[in-house]
Design a protein around this motif. Structure first.
Motif, PDB file in Angstrom:
ATOM      1  N   ARG A   1     -33.876 -65.147 -47.122  1.00  0.00           N
ATOM      2  CA  ARG A   1     -35.030 -64.358 -47.528  1.00  0.00           C
ATOM      3  C   ARG A   1     -36.344 -64.942 -47.007  1.00  0.00           C
ATOM      4  O   ARG A   1     -37.186 -64.230 -46.477  1.00  0.00           O
TER       5      ARG A   1
ATOM      6  N   ASP B   1     -38.755 -63.059 -44.384  1.00  0.00           N
ATOM      7  CA  ASP B   1     -40.125 -62.715 -44.763  1.00  0.00           C
ATOM      8  C   ASP B   1     -41.123 -63.309 -43.779  1.00  0.00           C
ATOM      9  O   ASP B   1     -42.104 -62.668 -43.401  1.00  0.00           O
TER      10      ASP B   1
ATOM     11  N   ARG C   1     -43.710 -61.155 -41.489  1.00  0.00           N
ATOM     12  CA  ARG C   1     -45.153 -61.374 -41.483  1.00  0.00           C
ATOM     13  C   ARG C   1     -45.647 -61.646 -40.062  1.00  0.00           C
ATOM     14  O   ARG C   1     -46.697 -61.163 -39.659  1.00  0.00           O
TER      15      ARG C   1
END
Length: 77
Positions: free
Chosen positions: A47, A51, A55
């Motif tokens: 995760r 992420d 980004r």
């Protein structure tokens, strides 16, 4: 060739064809299920990395997705 052989082959071939189609359909369903489990595992255990990559792709190049602009606080070293 005797017509009885042809009808016997046709009678045997229909259930085999239906069984083959059922096996193909069940195979696709099981494949989709196993793939969904794999994707869930990847999302669960990666995760943070996912992420961070997301980004980065959006254009947020700050470390750890912080809200402050980069290099606003001078370092003491």
């Amino acid at each position: 060739m005797d017509p009885n052989y042809i009808s016997a082959l046709a009678g045997f071939g229909v259930p085999v064809l239906v069984l083959w189609l059922v096996l193909v359909i069940v195979g696709f369903i099981m494949s989709a299920f196993v793939t969904s489990l794999f994707v869930r595992l990847v999302i669960r255990f990666m995760r943070k990395s996912l992420d961070r990559e997301y980004r980065y792709l959006r254009g947020d190049y700050t470390a750890y997705g912080s809200k402050r602009a980069p290099n606003t606080v001078p370092r003491d070293w």
